[in-house]
Design a protein around this motif. Structure first.
Motif, mmCIF file in Angstrom:
data_model
loop_
_atom_site.group_PDB
_atom_site.id
_atom_site.type_symbol
_atom_site.label_atom_id
_atom_site.label_comp_id
_atom_site.label_asym_id
_atom_site.label_seq_id
_atom_site.Cartn_x
_atom_site.Cartn_y
_atom_site.Cartn_z
ATOM 1 N N ILE A 252 -11.785 5.604 4.387
ATOM 2 C CA ILE A 252 -11.026 4.564 4.764
ATOM 3 C C ILE A 252 -9.935 4.735 4.127
ATOM 4 N N GLU A 253 -9.376 5.016 3.048
ATOM 5 C CA GLU A 253 -8.490 5.061 2.218
ATOM 6 C C GLU A 253 -7.532 6.451 2.858
ATOM 7 N N GLU A 254 -8.340 7.471 3.206
ATOM 8 C CA GLU A 254 -7.879 8.390 3.900
ATOM 9 C C GLU A 254 -7.178 8.405 5.007
ATOM 10 N N VAL A 255 -8.002 7.473 6.035
ATOM 11 C CA VAL A 255 -7.496 6.970 7.191
ATOM 12 C C VAL A 255 -6.258 6.197 7.376
ATOM 13 N N PHE A 256 -6.215 5.266 6.286
ATOM 14 C CA PHE A 256 -4.818 4.553 6.210
ATOM 15 C C PHE A 256 -3.774 5.306 5.738
ATOM 16 N N ASP A 257 -4.102 6.280 4.846
ATOM 17 C CA ASP A 257 -2.974 6.953 4.290
ATOM 18 C C ASP A 257 -2.402 7.787 5.456
ATOM 19 N N GLU A 258 -2.911 8.132 6.439
ATOM 20 C CA GLU A 258 -2.514 8.777 7.814
ATOM 21 C C GLU A 258 -2.024 7.897 8.577
ATOM 22 N N LEU A 259 -2.119 6.408 8.614
ATOM 23 C CA LEU A 259 -1.544 5.824 9.360
ATOM 24 C C LEU A 259 -0.037 5.160 8.836
ATOM 25 N N CYS A 260 0.537 6.191 8.425
ATOM 26 C CA CYS A 260 1.726 5.785 7.886
ATOM 27 C C CYS A 260 2.890 5.452 8.975
ATOM 28 N N PRO A 261 3.566 4.321 8.892
ATOM 29 C CA PRO A 261 4.535 3.819 9.948
ATOM 30 C C PRO A 261 5.693 4.743 9.663
ATOM 31 N N PRO A 262 6.732 4.563 10.777
ATOM 32 C CA PRO A 262 8.006 5.200 10.315
ATOM 33 C C PRO A 262 8.884 4.107 9.582
ATOM 34 N N PRO A 263 9.963 4.877 9.211
ATOM 35 C CA PRO A 263 10.896 4.180 8.261
ATOM 36 C C PRO A 263 11.615 2.992 9.170
ATOM 37 N N CYS A 264 11.775 2.694 10.326
ATOM 38 C CA CYS A 264 12.243 1.516 11.210
ATOM 39 C C CYS A 264 11.343 0.545 11.239
ATOM 40 N N ILE A 265 10.056 0.473 10.382
ATOM 41 C CA ILE A 265 9.138 -0.642 10.529
ATOM 42 C C ILE A 265 9.705 -1.966 9.747
ATOM 43 N N GLN A 266 9.359 -2.928 10.393
ATOM 44 C CA GLN A 266 9.890 -4.498 9.826
ATOM 45 C C GLN A 266 8.856 -5.435 9.326
ATOM 46 N N ASN A 267 7.438 -5.024 9.743
ATOM 47 C CA ASN A 267 6.607 -5.964 9.713
ATOM 48 C C ASN A 267 5.515 -5.136 9.655
ATOM 49 N N VAL A 268 4.511 -5.283 8.587
ATOM 50 C CA VAL A 268 3.276 -4.667 8.263
ATOM 51 C C VAL A 268 2.346 -5.928 7.920
ATOM 52 N N PHE A 269 1.073 -5.712 8.510
ATOM 53 C CA PHE A 269 0.000 -6.533 8.224
ATOM 54 C C PHE A 269 -1.287 -5.557 7.838
ATOM 55 N N ILE A 270 -1.945 -5.773 6.893
ATOM 56 C CA ILE A 270 -2.996 -5.068 6.299
ATOM 57 C C ILE A 270 -3.985 -5.961 6.180
ATOM 58 N N GLY A 271 -5.341 -5.881 6.957
ATOM 59 C CA GLY A 271 -6.256 -6.711 6.874
ATOM 60 C C GLY A 271 -7.885 -6.320 6.576
ATOM 61 N N GLN A 272 -8.358 -7.214 5.855
ATOM 62 C CA GLN A 272 -9.664 -6.619 5.359
ATOM 63 C C GLN A 272 -9.725 -5.117 4.970
ATOM 64 N N TYR A 273 -9.031 -4.800 4.041
ATOM 65 C CA TYR A 273 -8.906 -3.307 3.569
ATOM 66 C C TYR A 273 -10.105 -3.151 2.479
ATOM 67 N N PHE A 274 -10.900 -2.192 2.744
ATOM 68 C CA PHE A 274 -12.082 -1.935 1.800
ATOM 69 C C PHE A 274 -11.706 -0.654 1.019
ATOM 70 N N GLY A 275 -10.624 -0.303 0.634
ATOM 71 C CA GLY A 275 -10.369 0.858 -0.347
ATOM 72 C C GLY A 275 -10.327 0.243 -1.719
ATOM 73 N N HIS A 276 -10.277 1.026 -2.549
ATOM 74 C CA HIS A 276 -10.038 0.856 -3.932
ATOM 75 C C HIS A 276 -8.601 0.778 -4.385
ATOM 76 N N ARG A 277 -7.863 1.612 -3.536
ATOM 77 C CA ARG A 277 -6.250 1.644 -3.616
ATOM 78 C C ARG A 277 -5.781 1.652 -2.345
ATOM 79 N N LEU A 278 -4.376 0.884 -2.502
ATOM 80 C CA LEU A 278 -3.768 0.652 -1.013
ATOM 81 C C LEU A 278 -3.458 2.049 -0.751
ATOM 82 N N PRO A 279 -2.986 2.150 0.412
ATOM 83 C CA PRO A 279 -2.344 3.482 1.097
ATOM 84 C C PRO A 279 -1.352 4.088 0.164
ATOM 85 N N ILE A 280 -0.983 5.375 0.333
ATOM 86 C CA ILE A 280 -0.194 6.024 -0.448
ATOM 87 C C ILE A 280 1.144 5.797 0.000
ATOM 88 N N TRP A 281 1.650 5.495 1.169
ATOM 89 C CA TRP A 281 2.811 5.086 1.681
ATOM 90 C C TRP A 281 3.346 3.787 1.373
#
Length: 561
Positions: A252-281
């Protein structure tokens, strides 16, 4: 309505709509009968309106056997909400010119017709909250003009293959990530360069990060909003209802790492995240990846033990929500100051969260400490703060010292906090169910104060601007709190108090409560016997002196109850 004049009918009464439809022809119709429980608007009332371009219907429709959409060959817009629509679904493809289709909260719909591909001009499909909808037809991938698809609140968990051909997509809500052998539905997202809003569910189903890479989120230069959800059932305390093994968490952590949004992103929602650490980005490269981010919501973190330590560096962040983070016990100074790797120009003083206007920290059940000293500048633009359901023992001094724009402060269900003081700019304070809170002081600009179920509050002071005080105490309390003598609001509202308290207030200067409210300009008090209806009331005005109440006339009824 003014511009459309006689071409449009907007009605909130089914009978009136029927009479007008029988005598006049329209191009656009909007009818809302949701509040008319005893009336069903009949679909056959529309059959003579063959020139309609737009139909908006909210509320139950009376659809009979043989009814269809065939009559409306000119229709461009069809929006139906909260009705039984399945008898018409098979004739849907007859609407050859339809651009906009919304079938919302229609719980008799289980699927769309296979021949939906014949509606080749269709651009917008909303199936929001059609709870029994379980599948989409494969032919939906042939709607080349489709730009908008909303599946939020449905039971669709398998996306048809071929969505990659719909390159005009702008908005995709409720997209389910699922595996089909060695194919993952995320791959279809890779060929949608024009996406602006995307909401992805079921990311716990993705078996390898390589599938997330193929979604190519970081290349979508128009993407403004992204929601990423593992999507499983969670209890209210934020604990998941099944165990997640370490291997699955790592995926799950590796999947979220690869779902990196572009620099233009203005609104991010992370829901029910089961990793021990948040995505690298979100942790190490956030200052670049999220440089335009304005809104961040993180809801459901059962395993993360700390908040990201680079959020304070985001230059555009205005709105932050952290909810249901049951593993966080401490928020350290790194939350408001940069880490050691951050290079700040020597001529500038770092200010954390420079544009943050609203912050909501709720349902962090184990949170006890928040470290923020006065020498750490942060949150100068913060206007609204909510802290809800935690064990926080005290408000950090840095918050009251530096949050100089704070206007609204909500403290609810905080089990450890005993005193609250020193907020010079706050004008509205809401205190609800804080069991050990005893002291509230030094709020010189406070105008509106709500104290609901805070039984140990003993002292209110330094509130010279207070205009309105709303008080609700436990029904078992037999007297008004003594701290009323130390404040002077223009209006006091005592809501749902014990009827004995109200009876004592009604005695005026001969009652035991008189000295607690005699100095106030206006008082309203209500009591009941446990029912939500306000059965007894009292109003008091100091100038001219007046007490009005019905408690005396119903005293016998109260004693009997």
């Amino acid at each position: 309505m003014f511009v459309a004049r006689d071409e449009a009918l907007v009605a909130h009464n089914g009978e009136i709509a029927n009479s007008k439809l029988s005598s006049q022809r329209f191009l656009r119709l909007s009818i809302d009968t949701k509040e008319e429980e005893s009336y069903q608007f009949g679909w056959r009332s529309l059959q003579e309106q063959k020139s309609l371009r737009s139909i908006i219907s909210i509320g139950d429709l009376k659809i009979q056997s043989g009814d269809s959409l065939t009559t409306f060959s000119s229709l461009r817009t069809l929006h139906v909400d909260s009705t039984r629509f399945s008898p018409l679904i098979e004739s849907l493809h007859q609407l050859k010119h339809l651009r906009y289709l919304a079938i919302e909260r229609c719980n008799d719909i289980k699927s769309l017709p296979e021949n939906i591909h014949k509606m080749r001009f269709l651009q917008h499909i909303s199936l929001n909250r059609c709870q029994n909808l379980v599948e989409l037809p494969d032919n939906i991938a042939m709607l080349g003009e489709l730009r908008f698809l909303d599946l939020i609140g449905t039971c669709v968990d398998i996306m048809p293959r071929g969505l990659c051909a719909l390159t005009n997509f702008r908005t995709l809500l409720g997209f389910q990530a699922h595996m089909d052998g060695d194919w993952c539905s995320l791959e279809d997202l890779g060929s949608l360069p024009n996406l602006r809003h995307a909401e992805l569910f079921g990311l716990k189903n993705v078996s390898a990060s390589s599938f997330a890479t193929k979604a190519r989120l970081c290349e979508k230069m128009h993407l403004l909003f992204i929601a990423l959800n593992c999507n499983t059932r969670m209890r209210n305390d934020g604990l998941i209802t099944y165990r997640v093994c370490e291997k699955h968490q790592r995926i799950i952590e590796e999947v979220f790492d690869e779902l990196c949004p572009p620099p233009c992103i203005q609104n991010v929602f992370i829901g029910q995240y089961f990793g021990h650490r948040l995505p690298i980005w979100m942790v190490s490269t956030a200052t670049v990846t999220l440089s335009c981010l304005r809104i961040l919501q993180i809801i459901g973190l059962p395993f993360c033990t700390q908040l990201p330590d680079v959020l304070c560096q985001l230059p555009c962040l205005e709105y932050l929500v952290v909810k249901t983070a049951s593993a966080i016990k401490q928020v350290g100074p790194e939350f408001v100051q940069p880490n050691s790797d951050y290079q700040q120009p020597s001529s500038q003083i770092f200010v954390g969260f420079p544009r943050l206007q609203s912050m909501i920290l709720v349902e962090m059940g184990e949170w006890e400490e928040w470290e923020w000293e006065e020498n750490m500048q942060a949150m100068p633009a913060l206007e609204k703060l909510t802290i809800n359901v935690c064990k926080l023992r005290c408000i950090p001094p840095g918050l009251s010292f530096h949050a100089s724009s704070l206007k609204i402060l909500n403290i609810r269900g905080v089990n450890g906090i005993q005193s609250l003081e020193g907020f010079a700019s706050v004008v509205e304070l809401k205190l609800y169910n804080n069991p050990v809170l005893t002291r509230v002081s030094n709020f010189p600009k406070l105008q509106k104060l709500e104290i609901l179920y805070c039984p140990k509050v003993e002292l209110l002071q330094e509130m010279s601007a207070l205009r309105r005080l709303w008080l609700r105490v436990s029904y078992s309390e037999k007297q008004l709190p003594l701290y009323l003598q130390s404040v002077n609001p223009s209006i006091l509202l005592v809501d749902r108090c014990n009827a004995e308290v109200l009876a004592s207030m009604a005695l005026g200067n001969s009652g035991s409560e008189w000295n607690k409210f005699r100095h106030l300009r206006h008082v309203e008090a209500y009591a009941d016997d446990g029912d939500i209806e306000k059965k007894w009331y009292l109003t008091y005005t100091s100038e001219p002196y007046s007490i009005e109440t019905n408690i005396s006339s119903r005293r016998q009824e109260f004693e009997q109850s």
